[in-house]
Structure formats: structure tokens, C-alpha cells
Design an enzyme around this catalytic site. Structure first.
Site: not given
Lengths: 172, 312, 788
Positions: C222, C372-373, C742
């Protein structure tokens, strides 16, 4: 180590291949035939990223030996679109945002295609049940359901048109 | 995840298959492969030879004949789901097929394989216990019939000999007034059962239970027949005086209103729970699983009764 | 919001169909395992079956006899090149391959290189490793006890298992608020170890060219640019300097934070390629992915809330123990070891707050990534939103009403939180009102009362979260010293088409579409004519990558700023073309016209052509711009989620009957994509709330190491999400956008947990730890005597 000569028809095209007994169908499709639209996401037959049509039925190709498919018809995502463009399901996924990372998408499409072949007018519940062997981590499934419905509606309308045309023909 | 090496054999007939089993060392029979191949990929199983019976003709039919529903070795769960005769007379089989793994796996997984694998977490064993099925094993000496009660020998072990193939399942055609149900508790689609209960009942014209079968899933090292629960149900009269005819909703109400019905169901469900020997794991404690045996058995009895009355 | 641009241009506010979709829909994506290079070899990894122990010996002889196996690499081999250790993104260290000790189950122990996938797997099965097991430290509380063995004795000066202590807020002042408060409520909670479980696992193809001394690594990352720098730092001493390293991130099958760290597999594959001079592919399988890759969460929190008798919140106090496993391998900004946990005061105004976190080592896989945060926001929000409900139930007030009475009022923005954040904007009541209306809150409360009278268990859960995204301003935010700006480079071609490159990397978020729409918004070029590229460090400008919902707040802003630079130049060209002064021009998307003479105009395409053919005297040719955007502040999206659950009194099963999510992420670039992000986030919220957890037994065995036990929700467990939004633009983001990827993962778990507790509150239940599994619920029903 014994190897076997097999022949399979993939998306309408005949292929011959030499495989080990243990060669998994998904590896034949991906590594030998280089149809990489079919993916691998787990080891335990849970995720459905490897779903292909085997003899018309959606099947997890990571849990089938290549040699078991000897003589069979196989359908993969690469064969879904026709000469006149994308399949209504592909269109539906695009229109309804039924995909994000795209990794589960080919499997979802193949499962969806088999569902619509058997049940041209599925309810939300039937769609959810049909895709329950295909995991998606991105979309939350809501738009996948809508995408399948979109395709059902479009194919239904097309079928009705064809039927009307046929009736018109008889009238004449 | 790659399976270890092995040799693959695809006999074209049963005799050839039996011959291969006799000749080959360390051979394993496979049909759908939906249990065996994952174990091989995890290298938890590694037979030297695989005998694929999937191409043997004639083993893929479901039909009623001579008082039995006969399910061939290559019949898939999806075939059960689509079968008209199953939908009409064996709703318990439909219940069972529909909760096994997921729809894609069910396109290849076979009913007979679900039994032959000998996994107490599989769903068909409990149902076959409730239905008092018979297993047809074919070996070099011909066919033999194994009572379902004698079939399961423990974790991944069955009465099948190494040279035998499970070729058919025989389920007695239910008499009028019969109904059954399979209720499974799973954490999500595709999970093995936390617990499962299969109940098959036959009522006579007066509403008395004349036959009862109760099987339990994943509550011991082997599938369990809950005999005490069956005995509790036998002879019970669930139908109030005046009998029952009419809409299913009224039937449902009437069953629970019948004098003592709740008590009998509770007693049978408790009797089922009492014979379980569950193991605590990620799906729950021993106490939880015992209680789920009780709750699911009660629910399966109620549905079985409804279906028995509605059908009969 | 009405779009400013036409559907032809498709700028902000249009639900443009995604530009990346046709290749995915036709099986023509290019994911890591699709890449095959000539002469490529395969790498597979031998992993430790035990959690802690000495390696007495590794016997590779049988593996080397397997046909196709070329080599077996061990820690000793890497030690010869000093490549057996690597830094984590948090400046901790971890082994690439061990030389003497294994520290967690599934740790990489040796690597087999072979000519095929199958031969490599056979080789792994044939490597024999002799271990001497030791008693592992699994419980993080026991890890801090005095007699606990020091796990990281390899680190100079490490005398216990504590990694760091972090705190925020005024402890004394907070303690005083608690002493004076009418009501104090307390909850202990564990937000357990979970795993992102993207459907694509991790992998790479390392391709070292021995003639050029050049390394290309295709990898599931990523953050390709940061990874290139890390690789240069790790392997610079063996000749791999940064200009000779190219990292390419191809299509990624989901990331969710799990593809930020550098895993040993990548490094071993690179080492193998360098040693053998051939391309080497490593693709982990699902079990390796779940058992060894970075986990998320694992925060043990004790939270206290102080309030007046009528429910006015006065203070918050949280003490946390963070289990980081064998190494602090999270990917948080350097100055934020506990991430952005200090957002824990959430949507509520209060006088004081104090939060502290102690991080410890245990014999579990390393990590602490953000599933996802935005760096521990999920843990913070879960803690606050749960304890707010505890307060509501304690004083007998409706949980929605209590929240409303404590919201930071919209007039108070920008708002200074007691733990130091400046919230940029918010209107919490608007989101609450909309959510209540959508779900029919009052009717549900009536239904609940009726059902309760019949002993049926139904619960309504509310969560009003505030997020903190877009890391971040360079004065505070860096990773390994690299400031957390992000970048865009936009180049307009003579015919008026453009290419735009960014320092981020989409993993399904739809950057190829949203970024094109941002450029379209600013330049009036049709988004269809803007080609977006990311992920190749040789071509894209340097950026920190995509995670923590930072792409739109940082790279999206950079794209807008670069486009504005281009528009400024185009304006000069337009003035030249129409022979007027620049001040006499008016801009509407795609066109400059002369004030007062609207029929005199030139298009942006005209300007682009002129930039290469007909320039004002002295102007540099071309039409392009690069922007490195250093955000002035973070963004603070928020929302209210309300859900309804029904509980089966027989089995303890929880069914989410309805779930309404109202989000405010500021101005929306593509409504369809934003809604898709919310749907996906909600599903990764119900997962941890009801299903997902990676527990360990006392020997350190992972008890959910495959999809058999790591329960990813299917279409059958996932409800039909209902979404809505309000719009409160960010005052400092160039587009008024805030980021959205998120929010739902953060907001959904407490909403669901609150609903379950709400269903059981009349029985005296105040808390259940997630995941709320049927057996946990049944235990309570049984204890309270209400089980069927």
C-alpha cells in the site's frame, strides 16, 4: 511420478495439457493456460475466488483436480463477454458498483451467471444464498445483489423482446 | 497449499474400481473430493493412490424402489436439493443438504461421501440415523448392507473395509403421517455445526407417534443416535382430541396446545442432550453445546410434527 | 450537492462509473500472482510450529533431494550478508529469518527456492527443523509480571517486556473531575486481535538484474515509495542503493492496512533473487496470511466516565494494555506509538480526559496494523461509545438522548479537544437526527418495550463517532522520519488529455476514478480523459501511500492543488490567445471567457494546445505541475449509526435486523464510490463485532488460522445496509473533503455491541466483549435465567 494427458474445453476452445495427478484445476487454468482472471484466496474451499463453471455448474477450482476435469467444458471469466461486448452481469457489476478491489469479482460473476441460467428472476434472498460461497471483503454484498438483479432485469427484457419478435413473426 | 504426490486412477466401472482397491497400496476412494482434497492440500491426508469413482456410470441417481429411497455414490448435495421426490417426501434431507458447506461446494460434494468420510461434524450422519438408513458397501465379495447404527466407528472411522466402496444409501420410504426436520446451528454459512439435530417422526391416524428417529451432529466423536429421546417420543399423543386438519398455522398452535406436548418435547430434548459428549472449542463450552442439543432437538421435533401432520 | 460540472466533464458529485472496472470485470486485472517473468523461481517458507523455542538444527538435505528444489535459505545464510534482521516501521526490529530462536508460531524459519510452486511446497515439507520448545508468554498482563522472562533480550537495555508507555491529557486535573463527579461508570473491555484477511494474500516477485545491479520488486504494498526507502536502508550495505530499486505495486486485491508492513517473505525473496540472479516469486497462502502477517487491535482497556447526575459528561479516563506480540511492527506515525488513540473523547464535549497505553511484547506474531482504521481510532471509538452507553443505562436515560446532550455543538467548531486535537468541523446533531428519522427510532423503542413485555429480546444500538484522518501535517506526522505529505503530478498533453500520477496506491478504493474526477473538477477536462497512475516508484511522485483514509485528504488535495497550478498557467495562455488581460477573464469548468463578452472564450483544451504551440513570450512550454501537499490539519469525519438486533433466546444468536449509517465525510467526490466504501466498512464492522477474532491458547497456538475458524461474513450474515449522509465540508481541505474509507469499520462495532447490550440491559448486563458470539450471549441468558 505419473503424469496424465488431458483435454479440456475452456471458454469454447479445446486445450491439451500434461498434468500431474495432483495438479489442481485452478493451477491448470492460471499457470498453464494463463487465464489469470480466476483467482486463489484461501486453502480451505471457503472463499470462492477460484470459482469457474465446470460442466455448467459453479465450482471451486482449487478443490478439483485438473484430471477430474478431463473431457469437460470449463467456463472462466475470460469467456463471459461475447463478441458484442460485456455480459449483462459484467455490465451490472459496473453500473451498480458491485466490485472494488476486483479480486473476488470473477468468482462472483461465474456464480451469478450460473444462478441466472437456472433462475432468470431471482429474489434478493435467492441471490444472497447463491453467492454465499463467495467471500467479498470490499463491497458488503449489497451492490453485488443489485448487480445480479440488474443483469436479471436486462436479460429478462431481452428475452421478452425475443419472444415478442418470435410472436410477431408468427402473426405475419 | 499443494497436495503431496499420489497416483490418480479413474476406473470406468465398479469392478475395475474394486480391482484397483485390491491391487493398490494405500488407496483412497474419492467421488466429489470436497472433504478429501482440502485435507490433502493441508497435507493432513496423503494417500499414495486415489481411486476416483466419479466417472463410474450409474451411481448418480436418486430413486425410490422396493420401499427405499436409493441414493447413489455420486449423487451430489445439489442433486438432493433439486430432487422432486426429496422435496415431496423427505424434507429432512432437503433441510440437511441446504446447510452443508455452501452452494458451490454442494455442486460437487456427495451425500455418500459425507457419510463415508466418518466426520462427526458432517450433517448427513445424524439425518441418516434419524431416517434409519442402510449403507450398501460393495467389496470384492459383492454387496453387503450395513445398518446405519453399525456404520460409524469413531473419528474418521467407519465400518467400510479398505477394499470396499460405499455404493448406495437406502432410506426406508416413510409411511403416511411422517415428517422430519434437520436443524443446524452454525456460526456462518460454510461452517461446521456447533450442533445439529435430526428428527424423523411418524404419527398414526390418531396422532400418536409410532416411529421416532433422533440423530445428533458434532456432539461426540461419532454421530449419535439419541435412543432415550426416541423412546420418550414413541407413543406420545401430540394431537388434541378432535384431530387436526387445516392450515399449517393452526396445526402449529395445536401441537403446542396439546396437553402435555411441551413437556414431552422438553423431556425428549433433554434426553437427547443427556447422551451428548461434546468437546469445548471455539464454537462453545460443553455446557453450551449440550444445551444446544436440547434446544435444536426441541425445534426439530416441532417442525417434524408440523410436517407429519401437514403431510399426513 | 449539485455538481458544478456537466456529466460530460464528470467532476465532483457525479457517480461516475469506475474507470478501473472493465479490466477487473473481464479477468484482466494484473495482481501479484498473475505476474510471471522469464526464468522465474518459486519461494515457499518453512514456518515454526511452536510459539517459543531454540532452533537446535535445520536439516535441508532431504529438501535438496526433491526434484526442482534449488536452495534452502536459513537465518545463518542471511547472517553472512547481515540481512537476518530488519527494522519495523516503528523503529523496532524483527528477524527476517532466525539464527537461533523462534518467537511466535508460524514464524518464518527457512525458505525453499525451487523451479515450481509444487516443488517448493514439497521442499518445505521435507525440511527438518529440530526445536527445543520453551514456555511462551501469551497473556500480556503476565508479560509485565516481575518473573516473566524477558522476550527481547536481543535488544540492548531491554530489562522487561514493556515496549513503551504513552499518555495524553492532564492526569491530575482529570482525577479531580472524577473525585467531584456525581456518577462514575467503569467498563473493562478487550478489542481483540483480528486480521484484515483481504481476499488476496500478500506476495511479491523480486527481480534482481545482476548485470545492471538493479532490483525491481513487484509487491502487494500500500506504500511503494516508503517501502523502496526502507529496502534501501536495509540493503544499502550490499549495494542496493535507492536509485537501483524500483518497487511496483500492481493491482491489489484488498489491503485494509495489512499490506503496509514489510514481511520477512518479501525480504527473503529479494535476498534469494540477489543471490541467484533470477526472478523469485513468493505468494503466501491463506494460513500463512492469517497466522504470521500483522494483526490489528488487541487493546485491553479499562475505561471510566465521570458525569453529573443528569448525565452531563465531565471526564474520561482510560488505561490500556496493548499486546504487540514479538515486535512493535505497527505502521503508525513515529510520534504516535498509540496511534491517534487520543481521539477517544469522540463527539462529546467534556472538561478533562486522560489516556495511557502500555505496550508489551508477547510470543505472538508482531504487528499492530490498522485494520481499515486510522491508527487506533477504532479502539478509541469503541471504548468511548461503549462506556457512554453504560452511563446512559446507569442513569436511566435513552442512549441517543444522552449523546445529544453531550455533543460538541456545531457552533463550537473549530473545537479544541481536551486531548489536544483541533476538530476542523462538525454537526453531530444533524447526523443523529437523520439516522433516527431513517430508522424510525421512536417506533423501535415502542416495539422494544412491547417485545420486552413478551420476554422477547430486541436491542437498539446507537453510535455517534468522530474520526481523525488524513495523516498528516508534517510538523507532527512522519514514518521513519519521512514526513507524511502526499503528492500528485499532473501533465496535460497538447490535445487536452492528461496523465496524473500520485504517491498513493489504490487497493480497491477507486482512485483511478476519483482522482480523475478531482482533476476534472479543477480543470474542466472530462474525467474520462484523465489517465491516473499509481504504484510505480520509477514514475509516480514520492508519497507515503494509502492507509488510514489518507488518500483523499492528502494526495487528493495534492491533485487539486497541482490542477490549480495548471489552471493558473492556462489562464495566462488564455489571456494571450484572446489578447486580453488575465484580470478580464472568467473561469467556468473547462473554459475561460472574457468578462462581459461571454461569446469570447477559449477552452482548457485550446490552452493545452497553445502550451505546446503558441505561447506568450517568455513562458516555459508545457502544461504540467507537481504538488507535494502538506495538510494544515487532519480531517474529522463523523456519523451516527443506529442498528436493531434480535436475539434468539434458545441459541444466543444475534441477528442484525436493520442497520442505518449516516456519514458526514464533507464534500463528496463520487457518491457511488463513497456509498460503496461505507457498505464495505460496515461489513468489516459486523465482522469484528460478531465473528472475527484470532485467539491463542496458552501454548501460543493460533486458534483461528484459516477461514475454517477465522469467520469472514458471507452475504447471508451481512444485512442490507441502509446509508445516508450529511455534508459538513472541511474548512481547510482544498475540496472540502474529509476521507471516508474507514468510518464504517470504526462506527459499526460499537453500534452492534450497544444494540446487544441494550437488548439485555434490563437484565443488568452492561458489557460484552466483541466478537459477540452466540455462546457468549447464551452464557448470559443462562446465567440470568432467561435462556429458552
Amino acid at each position: 511420478m505419473a503424469t496424465h494427458q488431458i483435454s479440456v474445453t475452456v471458454n469454447g476452445e479445446a486445450h491439451a495439457a500434461e498434468v500431474e495427478s495432483r495438479t489442481l484445476l485452478v493451477h491448470l487454468i492460471r499457470d498453464e493456460l494463463r487465464l489469470t482472471g480466476t483467482h486463489i484466496g484461501c486453502d480451505t474451499t471457503h472463499c470462492g475466488a477460484c470459482t469457474v463453471l465446470l460442466g455448467g455448474k459453479p465450482t471451486k477450482s482449487c478443490t478439483v483436480l485438473a484430471i477430474q476435469a478431463d473431457g469437460c467444458e470449463i467456463g472462466t471469466v475470460e469467456g463471459l463477454a461475447g463478441a458484442d461486448g460485456m455480459h449483462p452481469l459484467q455490465e451490472g457489476f459496473w453500473e451498480k458498483h458491485g466490485l472494488q478491489c476486483g479480486f473476488c469479482t470473477p468468482g462472483m460473476l461465474m456464480t451469478g451467471a450460473a444462478l441466472l441460467a437456472e433462475n432468470p428472476n431471482p429474489s434478493e434472498g435467492e441471490i444472497r444464498e447463491a453467492i454465499s460461497g463467495n467471500l467479498c471483503r470490499c463491497t458488503g454484498y449489497v451492490n453485488i445483489v443489485k448487480a445480479v438483479r440488474y443483469a436479471a432485469d436486462k436479460m429478462g427484457a431481452a428475452a421478452a423482446e425475443t419472444a415478442n419478435a418470435a410472436t410477431d413473426g408468427e402473426d405475419n | 497449499m499443494i497436495p503431496p504426490q499420489f497416483d490418480y486412477h479413474a476406473p470406468g466401472g465398479l469392478d475395475e474400481a474394486l480391482g484397483l482397491l485390491g491391487e493398490l497400496d494405500d488407496a483412497k476412494v474419492m467421488s466429489g473430493g470436497q472433504s478429501l482434497l482440502p485435507m490433502m492440500k493441508l497435507r493432513l491426508a496423503g494417500p499414495a493412490n486415489l481411486v476416483d469413482i466419479g466417472r463410474i456410470p450409474g451411481l448418480d441417481t436418486i430413486k425410490e424402489r422396493d420401499g427405499c429411497l436409493r441414493i447413489g455414490a455420486n449423487v451430489t448435495e445439489a442433486q438432493l436439493e433439486e430432487s422432486a421426490v426429496v422435496a415431496e417426501r423427505y424434507p429432512i434431507l432437503l433441510d440437511t443438504a441446504r446447510v452443508i458447506a455452501d452452494p458451490l461446494v454442494r455442486n460437487r460434494a456427495t451425500v455418500c461421501g459425507n457419510l463415508a468420510h466418518g466426520d462427526p461434524a458432517n450433517d448427513h450422519p445424524a439425518t441418516m440415523l434419524a431416517l434409519r438408513a442402510h449403507v450398501i458397501a460393495t467389496g470384492p465379495g459383492g454387496e453387503r448392507t450395513i445398518d446405519i447404527d453399525d456404520f460409524f466407528h469413531g473419528l474418521f472411522m467407519t465400518a467400510l473395509g479398505e477394499d470396499e466402496i460405499l455404493t448406495e444409501l437406502h432410506i426406508p420410504v416413510p409411511s403416511p403421517g411422517s415428517g422430519g426436520a434437520y436443524v443446524k446451528l452454525e456460526r456462518k454459512v460454510g461452517d461446521y455445526a456447533v450442533a445439529g439435530a435430526a428428527v424423523q417422526l411418524t404419527l398414526d391416524k390418531d396422532g400418536k407417534v409410532t416411529k421416532a428417529g433422533v440423530g445428533l451432529t458434532n456432539l461426540s466423536f461419532s454421530p449419535i443416535r439419541a435412543s432415550a429421546a426416541e423412546e420418550t417420543l414413541l407413543g406420545a399423543d401430540f394431537v388434541p382430541a378432535g384431530g387436526l386438519r387445516g392450515a399449517i398455522e393452526r396445526v402449529r398452535d395445536a401441537i403446542t396446545r396439546a396437553s402435555g406436548a411441551d413437556d414431552i418435547i422438553a423431556a425428549a430434548a433433554q434426553a437427547a442432550a443427556d447422551v451428548t459428549e461434546p468437546v469445548a472449542d471455539r464454537r462453545g463450552s460443553v455446557e453450551y453445546k449440550r444445551n444446544m442439543a436440547r434446544v435444536l432437538t426441541a425445534r426439530a421435533i416441532r417442525t417434524a410434527l408440523e410436517r407429519a401432520v401437514a403431510g399426513g | 450537492m449539485t455538481p458544478k460540472t456537466s456529466a460530460d466533464i464528470c467532476g465532483m458529485g457525479h457517480s461516475m462509473k469506475r474507470k478501473e472496472d472493465p479490466r477487473f470485470l473481464q479477468g484482466k486485472g494484473n495482481y501479484i500472482d498473475d505476474i510471471v517473468l522469464p526464468g522465474m523461481l518459486w519461494l515457499d517458507i518453512v514456518r515454526s510450529p511452536i510459539a517459543y523455542g531454540k532452533i537446535k538444527g535445520i536439516d535441508s538435505s532431504k529438501a535438496l533431494e526433491v526434484p526442482g528444489v534449488l536452495a534452502v535459505l536459513t537465518g545463518k545464510d542471511l547472517e553472512a550478508y547481515n540481512l537476518h534482521w530488519m527494522p519495523t516501521l516503528m523503529s523496532d526490529t524483527q528477524m527476517v529469518l532466525p539464527t537461533d530462536t523462534v518467537m511466535y508460531q508460524a514464524q518464518e524459519v527457512a525458505a525453499v527456492i525451487a523451479t515450481s510452486r509444487y516443488a517448493a511446497a514439497d521442499g518445505v515439507a521435507a525440511v527438518e527443523v529440530d526445536y527445543e520448545p520453551m514456555k511462551p508468554v501469551i497473556d500480556p498482563f503476565k508479560a509485565l509480571e516481575e518473573d516473566a522472562p524477558v522476550l527481547r533480550s536481543d535488544k540492548d537495555g531491554q530489562t522487561d517486556n514493556r515496549i513503551w508507555h504513552w499518555e495524553a491529557g492532564d492526569k491530575a486535573a482529570t482525577d479531580k473531575v472524577f473525585e467531584e463527579a456525581d456518577v462514575v461508570v467503569r467498563e473493562r473491555m478487550h478489542v481483540p486481535r483480528i486480521h484484515v484477511a483481504s481476499i488476496e494474500t500478500c506476495g511479491c516477485v523480486a527481480d534482481f538484474n545482476p548485470v545492471e545491479g538493479h532490483l525491481t520488486v513487484y509487491m502487494t504494498t500500500q506504500a511503494p515509495h516508503a517501502i523502496r526507502t526502507v529496502l534501501a536502508l536495509v540493503a544499502g550495505h550490499v549495494g542496493l542503493s535507492e536509485e537501483k530499486i524500483r518497487v511496483v505495486s500492481p493491482d491489489i486485491g484488498g489491503g485494509f492496512g495489512g499490506k503496509v508492513p514489510v514481511y520477512p517473505g518479501y525480504v527473503v525473496a529479494i535476498a534469494a533473487s540477489v543471490v541467484l540472479g533470477k526472478p523469485v516469486k513468493w505468494i503466501e497462502d491463506r494460513m500463512e496470511n492469517l497466522q504470521a502477517d500483522s494483526f490489528a487491535r488487541d487493546y485491553h482497556m479499562a475505561a471510566e466516565l465521570a458525569a453529573d447526575a443528569d448525565g452531563k459528561i465531565r471526564g474520561l479516563r482510560i488505561k490500556t494494555l496493548a499486546d504487540h506480540g514479538y515486535s512493535d511492527a505497527q505502521a503508525a506515525p513515529s510520534k504516535f506509538p498509540a496511534g491517534l488513540f487520543s481521539i477517544c473523547t469522540g463527539s462529546y464535549d467534556m472538561e478533562q480526559a486522560y489516556a495511557e497505553v502500555d505496550a508489551v511484547y508477547t510470543n505472538k506474531p508482531p504487528g499492530g496494523v490498522a485494520y481499515r482504521c486510522s491508527f487506533r481510532v477504532t479502539e478509541a471509538v469503541h471504548c468511548m461509545e461503549r462506556v457512554v452507553d453504560t452511563l446512559a443505562h446507569r442513569i436511566g436515560k435513552d442512549p441517543a438522548e444522552l449523546r445529544e446532550e453531550n455533543f460538541i455543538p456545531k457552533e463550537a467548531f473549530p473545537y479544541q479537544s481536551p486531548l489536544g486535537w483541533e476538530y476542523d468541523s462538525g454537526d453531530y446533531q444533524a447526523a443523529m437526527d437523520k439516522a433516527k428519522e431513517m430508522i424510525g427510532y421512536d417506533d423501535l423503542r415502542r416495539e422494544q418495550a412491547e417485545k420486552r413485555a413478551r420476554s422477547e429480546l430486541m436491542g437498539i444500538g446507537v453510535c455517534s463517532f468522530t474520526e481523525v484522518l488524513g495523516a498528516g501535517p508534517s510538523k507532527d506526522f512522519d514514518i521513519l522520519g519521512i514526513k507524511m505529505f502526499d503528492s500528485a503530478e499532473v501533465r496535460v498533453h497538447p490535445t487536452g488529455k492528461a496523465i496524473a500520477r500520485f504517491g498513493t496506491k489504490s487497493q480497491g478504493q477507486g482512485h483511478e476514478t476519483t482522482y480523475a474526477q478531482i482533476i476534472a473538477e479543477e480543470l474542466g477536462l472530462p474525467a474520462a480523459h484523465v489517465q491516473v497512475e499509481e504504484g510505480d516508484t520509477d514514475t509516480a511522485p514520492y508519497g507515503l501511500g494509502t492507509y488510514a483514509s489518507r488518500s483523499t485528504p492528502t494526495a487528493g488535495a495534492a491533485g487539486a492543488m497541482a490542477a490549480r497550478q495548471i489552471r493558473d498557467k492556462a489562464s495566462k495562455i488564455a489571456a494571450h490567445l484572446m489578447e486580453v488581460s488575465e484580470e478580464d477573464l472568467e473561469w467556468e469548468p473547462g473554459k475561460f471567457s472574457v468578462k462581459g463578452a461571454p461569446d469570447r472564450s477559449v477552452t482548457i483544451q485550446d490552452c493545452a494546445f497553445a502550451a505546446y504551440t503558441n505561447l506568450p513570450e517568455g513562458m516555459e512550454p508545457g502544461l504540467e505541475a507537481t504538488n507535494y501537499y502538506d495538510p494544515p490539519n487532519l480531517t474529522f469525519p463523523f456519523g451516527t449509526y443506529i442498528c436493531v438486533v434480535d436475539i434468539d433466546r434458545g441459541t444466543g444468536e444475534v441477528t442484525v435486523r436493520r442497520f442505518v449509517a449516516v456519514d458526514d465525510c464533507g464534500n463528496i467526490i463520487n457518491p457511488m464510490i463513497v456509498q460503496g466504501q461505507i457498505h464495505g466498512g460496515l461489513t468489516q464492522g459486523i465482522g469484528p463485532a460478531l465473528f472475527e477474532e484470532i485467539p491463542y491458547d496458552e501454548d501460543g497456538n493460533n486458534l483461528a488460522g484459516s477461514f475454517m475458524d477465522y469467520l469472514v461474513p458471507t452475504s447471508m450474515e451481512t444485512p442490507a445496509w441502509e446509508t445516508g449522509h450529511t455534508i459538513t465540508p472541511s474548512p481547510h481541505h482544498p475540496l472540502g473533503a474529509k476521507g471516508v474509507g474507514e468510518s464504517a469499520t470504526v462506527g459499526a462495532p460499537p453500534a452492534i455491541a450497544n444494540a446487544v447490550v441494550d437488548a439485555l440491559a434490563h437484565l443488568g448486563v452492561t458489557h460484552l466483549d466483541i466478537p459477540i458470539t452466540p455462546d457468549k450471549v447464551w452464557d448470559i441468558l443462562n446465567e440470568k435465567g432467561v435462556a429458552e
